[in-house]
Design a protein around this motif. Sequence first.
Motif, PDB file in Angstrom:
ATOM      1  N   ILE B  53       0.873  -1.172   0.000  1.00  0.00           N
ATOM      2  CA  ILE B  53       0.000   0.000   0.000  1.00  0.00           C
ATOM      3  C   ILE B  53       0.909   1.221   0.000  1.00  0.00           C
ATOM      4  O   ILE B  53       1.730   1.397   0.900  1.00  0.00           O
ATOM      5  N   ALA B  54       0.775   2.027  -1.024  1.00  0.00           N
ATOM      6  CA  ALA B  54       1.582   3.247  -1.114  1.00  0.00           C
ATOM      7  C   ALA B  54       0.672   4.448  -0.907  1.00  0.00           C
ATOM      8  O   ALA B  54      -0.440   4.490  -1.436  1.00  0.00           O
ATOM      9  N   HIS B  55       1.145   5.377  -0.099  1.00  0.00           N
ATOM     10  CA  HIS B  55       0.358   6.577   0.196  1.00  0.00           C
ATOM     11  C   HIS B  55       0.923   7.741  -0.613  1.00  0.00           C
ATOM     12  O   HIS B  55       2.113   8.032  -0.525  1.00  0.00           O
ATOM     13  N   LEU B  56       0.065   8.390  -1.392  1.00  0.00           N
ATOM     14  CA  LEU B  56       0.495   9.560  -2.160  1.00  0.00           C
ATOM     15  C   LEU B  56      -0.103  10.784  -1.496  1.00  0.00           C
ATOM     16  O   LEU B  56      -1.327  10.911  -1.408  1.00  0.00           O
ATOM     17  N   ARG B  57       0.750  11.660  -0.984  1.00  0.00           N
ATOM     18  CA  ARG B  57       0.268  12.825  -0.256  1.00  0.00           C
ATOM     19  C   ARG B  57       0.772  14.115  -0.889  1.00  0.00           C
ATOM     20  O   ARG B  57       1.665  14.080  -1.727  1.00  0.00           O
ATOM     21  N   GLY B  58       0.187  15.191  -0.470  1.00  0.00           N
ATOM     22  CA  GLY B  58       0.568  16.495  -1.004  1.00  0.00           C
ATOM     23  C   GLY B  58      -0.563  17.472  -0.776  1.00  0.00           C
ATOM     24  O   GLY B  58      -1.707  17.062  -0.555  1.00  0.00           O
ATOM     25  N   ALA B 206     -12.459  10.330   2.195  1.00  0.00           N
ATOM     26  CA  ALA B 206     -13.144  11.629   2.216  1.00  0.00           C
ATOM     27  C   ALA B 206     -14.633  11.412   2.451  1.00  0.00           C
ATOM     28  O   ALA B 206     -15.258  10.562   1.807  1.00  0.00           O
ATOM     29  N   GLY B 207     -15.191  12.155   3.373  1.00  0.00           N
ATOM     30  CA  GLY B 207     -16.624  12.069   3.642  1.00  0.00           C
ATOM     31  C   GLY B 207     -17.007  10.964   4.609  1.00  0.00           C
ATOM     32  O   GLY B 207     -18.181  10.814   4.928  1.00  0.00           O
ATOM     33  N   VAL B 217     -10.046   1.381   6.233  1.00  0.00           N
ATOM     34  CA  VAL B 217      -8.579   1.213   6.156  1.00  0.00           C
ATOM     35  C   VAL B 217      -8.208  -0.229   6.510  1.00  0.00           C
ATOM     36  O   VAL B 217      -7.348  -0.845   5.859  1.00  0.00           O
ATOM     37  N   GLU B 218      -8.884  -0.769   7.542  1.00  0.00           N
ATOM     38  CA  GLU B 218      -8.621  -2.172   7.911  1.00  0.00           C
ATOM     39  C   GLU B 218      -8.964  -3.112   6.749  1.00  0.00           C
ATOM     40  O   GLU B 218      -8.223  -4.050   6.448  1.00  0.00           O
ATOM     41  N   ASP B 219     -10.097  -2.825   6.093  1.00  0.00           N
ATOM     42  CA  ASP B 219     -10.503  -3.650   4.950  1.00  0.00           C
ATOM     43  C   ASP B 219      -9.469  -3.592   3.837  1.00  0.00           C
ATOM     44  O   ASP B 219      -9.122  -4.616   3.233  1.00  0.00           O
ATOM     45  N   LEU B 220      -8.995  -2.392   3.566  1.00  0.00           N
ATOM     46  CA  LEU B 220      -8.010  -2.226   2.492  1.00  0.00           C
ATOM     47  C   LEU B 220      -6.710  -2.949   2.837  1.00  0.00           C
ATOM     48  O   LEU B 220      -6.074  -3.586   1.989  1.00  0.00           O
ATOM     49  N   ASN B 221      -6.333  -2.863   4.110  1.00  0.00           N
ATOM     50  CA  ASN B 221      -5.108  -3.530   4.557  1.00  0.00           C
ATOM     51  C   ASN B 221      -5.237  -5.048   4.414  1.00  0.00           C
ATOM     52  O   ASN B 221      -4.314  -5.725   3.927  1.00  0.00           O
ATOM     53  N   LEU B 222      -6.397  -5.565   4.824  1.00  0.00           N
ATOM     54  CA  LEU B 222      -6.650  -7.012   4.691  1.00  0.00           C
ATOM     55  C   LEU B 222      -6.603  -7.435   3.225  1.00  0.00           C
ATOM     56  O   LEU B 222      -6.033  -8.474   2.877  1.00  0.00           O
ATOM     57  N   LEU B 223      -7.180  -6.586   2.389  1.00  0.00           N
ATOM     58  CA  LEU B 223      -7.235  -6.868   0.955  1.00  0.00           C
ATOM     59  C   LEU B 223      -5.826  -6.960   0.376  1.00  0.00           C
ATOM     60  O   LEU B 223      -5.503  -7.861  -0.412  1.00  0.00           O
ATOM     61  N   GLU B 235      -4.615  10.395  -0.187  1.00  0.00           N
ATOM     62  CA  GLU B 235      -5.457  10.587   0.995  1.00  0.00           C
ATOM     63  C   GLU B 235      -4.911  11.718   1.867  1.00  0.00           C
ATOM     64  O   GLU B 235      -3.719  11.776   2.146  1.00  0.00           O
ATOM     65  N   HIS B 236      -5.833  12.627   2.258  1.00  0.00           N
ATOM     66  CA  HIS B 236      -5.440  13.730   3.150  1.00  0.00           C
ATOM     67  C   HIS B 236      -5.465  13.305   4.611  1.00  0.00           C
ATOM     68  O   HIS B 236      -4.816  13.926   5.445  1.00  0.00           O
ATOM     69  N   ASN B 237      -6.227  12.257   4.930  1.00  0.00           N
ATOM     70  CA  ASN B 237      -6.322  11.787   6.316  1.00  0.00           C
ATOM     71  C   ASN B 237      -5.102  10.906   6.623  1.00  0.00           C
ATOM     72  O   ASN B 237      -5.179   9.681   6.654  1.00  0.00           O
ATOM     73  N   HIS B 238      -3.968  11.567   6.860  1.00  0.00           N
ATOM     74  CA  HIS B 238      -2.699  10.849   7.046  1.00  0.00           C
ATOM     75  C   HIS B 238      -2.746   9.911   8.249  1.00  0.00           C
ATOM     76  O   HIS B 238      -2.239   8.798   8.207  1.00  0.00           O
TER      77      HIS B 238
END
Lengths: 289, 264
Positions: B53-58, B206-207, B217-223, B235-238
């Motif tokens: 899982i890579a996080h792209l921020r900015g 978002a939202g 986030v847990e679901d995505l991590n499991l996936l 994602e802005h929610n770091h």
Amino acid sequence: MNYLFHLLVYFEIYAIVALSLNLLIGYGGLLQIAHAAYYGVGAYAATLLWLNAGLGFFPGLLAGAATAALLSLLVSLPAWRFKGDYFVMISIAVQTLLYTVMYNWTSVTNGAFGISGIPRPELFGYNFVTTGSVSVLFAGIALVLAFILAILKWSPFGRALQAMRDDELAARSIGIPVEWLKLQAFAIASAMVGVAGGMYASYISYIDATSFSLDESILMLSMVIIGGTGNVRGPLVGAAVLILLPELLRFLALPDAVAANVRLLAYGLLLIIMMHVRPQGLAGTYRYQ
Amino acid sequence: MPVEAINQSANSSAKTTEAASCVASLCADGVSLAFGGQQVLKNIDLEVRSGQIAHLRGGNGSGKTTLLNILSGFLKPDSGQIKLVIDNQPIDVLSHAPATLARLGLARLWQDTRLFASMTVLENVLAASPRPLGISPVMSLLAYSRVQKQEREFKHQAMTLLDMLGMADRAESTGERLSGGQAKRVAIARMLQTGAEILLLDEPLAGLDKESAVRLVEDLNLLADDTRKAMLIVEHNHDAISPVCDISYTLENGFLRYEEHEGQ
């Protein structure tokens, strides 16, 4: 009674026209203005093959459908990149172009004089001479085509069309090949309206280009918009209403000179009223935007 | 479906060679793009691989969505290369249309979900099913029973995904009647239904309220762990996303900064 059968035959022809146009407008969100042109292509192709090549009724109808479908593919290929207003403008241009060809290609279409003496349907040696018998045959054809369209609506193809209509970008992002989808939808709709064109030619026994003008396309569009899009019921209701409307106007005993204009005025008024009061049409499920 | 292999040059980078040995990966190399005279992306190198899982921020307007648009084939960069590797088969992203890329295994989630408004939740997900028989109308008519059988299998798969994302009870609702968070979950189910190996997610949290965000986030991590799918998440929610990320990329002034998370 003959008069009622005559109305029924017209309804069956226009039911196919409206259902096929609904495939483009109602399911695909593609505002087709050139439907009457493909109706004409089907009518001319079938007529020429019946009269000059001695083809039977159904082979002629199928050849007319194939000609309309092929022509729509040729036209759609360069037009598939256009959307919205530009697509509508191209559609109007195609309608005008094909009408002009039908009107002026006198060596093939006999131009303004039209082609007469088109034979009534014949099947296994039986001649469908009476209006009642034609209405039975046409009802069978209309039912088969409506059944095919109903299967397509609930198929992955129909769902992909609706996805493209709702959000083309999202459809692309989940793997729906929208350009290919548009081509297929146009080919199917044009083939079906080509069949209707052949049926019309065979019933009336005479065709000329004025039956396939922009006015006719607007009538077809009105059927779909007034009846409603997005399901099978809406276009059928639209076809019935717009076939019965001129008949009702007859009771006003208007002079011939103004009757046609009053009819067009009534279509326009109905369209405006429907767009304001009931944008999804009388029996539709999708609100065309 | 034709998979067009790209020619790998003899002097290709070690990064690319490493990517080719993975089951799936997405690798951008030297991607640049200018808009209206302003250089939005400057020589971007980026890679995400199976199970990562890579996080792209900015900051706002830093070019994150633009980069996702380029990676998913919706936008062509001025220069650079993007290589997608699926089942060790390299594919040149820039020479394929987005729909083809989605069918090959690169799907994206839109920031504004873009659900099909007239369709039900279940139909939205079903629309994304990968179809070996295609969506040809001829096939729908001639191979009706085969298409219907396939449809039942896809329906089962779609319901499983909706169940996983807590949306099974809304399967028959239309997209218009969902809250922002529910719509986001349906959009994720739709993206997963494609069967894609590489997932690009534009602001999936978002939202969402805090609880829903944590669950997602847990679901995505499991996936990522279970299915070894690769994800690039804008994602802005770091705080919510950082704990599950293997790597972070920060986009600033057109440049991309790379950071590996320890212990991941």
